[in-house]
Design an enzyme around this catalytic site. Sequence first.
Site, short mmCIF file in Angstrom:
data_model
loop_
_atom_site.label_atom_id
_atom_site.label_comp_id
_atom_site.label_asym_id
_atom_site.label_seq_id
_atom_site.Cartn_x
_atom_site.Cartn_y
_atom_site.Cartn_z
N HIS A 83 -22.65 -14.22 0.71
CA HIS A 83 -23.26 -13.50 1.84
C HIS A 83 -24.10 -14.44 2.72
CE1 HIS A 83 -26.97 -12.63 -0.69
NE2 HIS A 83 -27.57 -12.69 0.48
N ASP A 219 -20.89 -13.65 -5.89
CA ASP A 219 -21.52 -13.94 -4.59
C ASP A 219 -21.79 -15.45 -4.42
OD1 ASP A 219 -22.81 -13.76 -2.19
OD2 ASP A 219 -24.14 -12.11 -2.78
N SER A 644 -31.85 -15.92 -1.80
CA SER A 644 -30.42 -15.83 -2.01
C SER A 644 -29.81 -17.21 -1.97
CB SER A 644 -29.78 -14.96 -0.93
OG SER A 644 -29.85 -13.63 -1.34
N1 ARG Z 1 -29.20 -7.26 -1.01
C1 ARG Z 1 -28.94 -8.67 -0.90
C2 ARG Z 1 -29.92 -9.31 0.10
O1 ARG Z 1 -30.87 -8.72 0.48
C3 ARG Z 1 -27.52 -8.96 -0.58
C4 ARG Z 1 -27.04 -8.52 0.77
C5 ARG Z 1 -25.62 -8.82 1.08
N2 ARG Z 1 -24.68 -7.88 0.51
C6 ARG Z 1 -24.31 -6.70 1.08
N3 ARG Z 1 -23.48 -5.93 0.44
N4 ARG Z 1 -24.74 -6.31 2.25
O2 ARG Z 1 -29.67 -10.04 0.97
N1 ASP Z 2 -30.38 -10.67 -1.17
C1 ASP Z 2 -31.60 -11.34 -0.77
C2 ASP Z 2 -31.32 -12.57 0.11
O1 ASP Z 2 -30.36 -12.58 0.83
C3 ASP Z 2 -32.42 -11.69 -1.97
C4 ASP Z 2 -33.39 -10.61 -2.29
O2 ASP Z 2 -33.91 -9.96 -1.38
O3 ASP Z 2 -33.66 -10.45 -3.48
O4 ASP Z 2 -32.10 -13.48 0.20
#
Ligand code: ARG
Ligand code: ASP
Length: 709
Positions: A83, A219, A644
């Site tokens: 991502h 990921d 991330s």
């Molecule tokens: N929750 C994670 C973060 O805050 C991953 C986001 C990307 N994945 C998604 N399905 N949108 O960035």
């Molecule tokens: N998914 C988040 C990021 O992209 C990480 C988090 O918020 O825990 O940095």
Amino acid sequence: MKKLRLLFVFLIVSVTAFAGEGMWIPMLLQYNEKEMQEMGMRITADDIYSINHSSLKDAIVLFGGGCTGEIVSDYGLLLTNHHCGYDYIQKHSSVEHDYLTDGFWAMDRSQELPCPGLSVIFLREMRDVTDQVLYQVTDDMTEAKRQANISENMKRIIAEVEKETSYKVSIKPFFLGNQYYLLLNEVYTDVRLVGCPPSNIGKFGGDTDNWVWPRHTGDFSVFRVYAGKDGHPADYSADNVPYKPAKHLEISLKGADEGDFAFVFGYPARTSEYLPAIAVDQEANVIDPIAVDLRGQILDIYNQYQEQDKKVRIQYASKHAGLGNGWKKWMGVIEGINHFHGVEKKQAYEKTFMDWCNASRQRHAYIGLLRAFEKQYKALEPYRVAYTYMTNAGLNIELIEFAGSFGRLAQVTKETPQEDIDKMVAALKNATKAFFKDYYQPIDEAVAKRMLSEYLKQPVDFRPSFLNDIKDVDAFVAQLFQKSMFVSEDKVNAFLDGFKASKAKKLQKDPALKAYQSLIDFYRNEVNPKMAPINKEIDSLQRLYMRGQMLMEPERRFSPDANFTLRVTYGKVEGFKPQDGKQYRHFTTLEGIMEKENPDIYDYVVEPKLKELYRKKDYGRYADKDGTMHVAFTASVHTTGGNSGSPILNADGQLLGLNFDRCWEGTMSDLVYDPAICRNISVDIRYVLFIIDKFAGAKHLVDEMTIAE
Ligand code: ARG
Ligand code: ASP
């Protein structure tokens, strides 16, 4: 000031921590070393951060300005999340080469794809410059004078250091302006895409599983950093050579057991752990619910249209992911804060603080703090609400947002050089192409109707003036979409062709651009002038409150809020109990992917080749000792956005996996950290290597890495 500085050093030395909580400054890690070693760590603080010899820090980068990456070979090979690489993968994707869907693998270096605009930053050194930054700054100065002094001092320090180095020099505040560190960074701008799995692996579970455990997302994506022949940063050139790092991470194939020590090394973006109760309450019970509600309504509309049409589903995939990520997180925050009594815990702490203040006349400076917070946050609230509506209910109407990008062109006059105009037009033509590729008008009209209806419920003084002309929302939206040229790619292009300053008037009259302008004027003239001074006041209260807390708890080891600087956070590999009667195991396996498989649900489609490997149990050396293929694992390590892609490392400093998310129940950790339920989620490095080697047949990349067997 001097006295206070000594106190800070003392505070940092004293050791009693809150398990798992804290984002520590790598340069000061010697103060955590004992605890880390007691928890199982077998290396030293000096192995993690040193400026005298190579250390793990030399392998960590800020990736693309928003994520973390790590170097895993002597040839600049870099790992980060899928991502995090998504944008660059998407930019290289087309119908003929759909790397998002199919994945991409460079089979040799000549096939690696340059990514214009992508850079990685290495931290070379940090220095405590608190005394110099706060030179001649006194407690009785006005806030404005204080800020002026500080920025003068900073400028001078930076200019001096710049004379002795080629690195990029900056200074950042820590502990809410009580400490300052100087950072020496090196920025590499030739970064190439080496490989990524198909989205069925890299985004498996999609938005459905986002922020949730159990998780099965592969990921990760692979890049390579290039340098000039001299090893120094150089813009893209075919002659550049792979960057040779001072250190790259070793990889462990042993996995981790429950209770094992683990640490994350990366770039957390922003946390606010020292807010007063009223601020947490406002966030969780006023602001977040509005954003969740508005975004939820938009996502409902997206879903409805995305389900009907495959093309629309793809067009709105990334927009959905973007809006959905915050939407889902804030729901978790609201639930977490309320369920785990975040506000009440803060209130109890504040009571202790007040008792401490009242116990000595010397603490009089702190006595009025909480009441002052109360007053300022109350004053701030309507403007924060207005801002939340503006961004969510106003700017999520794509037509209005897109029209806004023509704002500068609408301002050109006869005096503007034609050359500048041509540049603007060329950029807008590109933007127009990109916009219409993923634009579906019926969705936008539906969103506009819904959002403007919501927006109209706001008091007149707290909304932009264009809303005042609306008598009937449906009729207004119909008119807007009929009259604006920004609904049609052909119209926009025809308008841009041979654009001259004399056409600017027509732009100014476009109803979508007028609506945009009204939103921005509202922000500039009504919201910001009120909000900015309150925020300044809050900053200064917050600084004092931080200092007060440190004086009150001299035994407690405080960690500064995240601010996009390199940090170490540590804890244990462990699962948790999200609810009475429910226990989460700390890892997931490929079995779980097969359990979730559903060819009819986009998020749960499994690649045939992966199924084949699963059927044959062809895991090679990447299988766990239990014989299964581990996919992801949780740990009690304090992380946030920006972490991330960060490496999660074992007791020997070897790579166990890549951090990519947090568990739903603990998403409030940016405001209130609770070691019982806050868990980060990482993809197991063995799954990453298994996909690279067995699934993609790109074993040459694994061969470049250093594997500790
Ligand atoms: N929750 C994670 C973060 O805050 C991953 C986001 C990307 N994945 C998604 N399905 N949108 O960035
Ligand atoms: N998914 C988040 C990021 O992209 C990480 C988090 O918020 O825990 O940095």
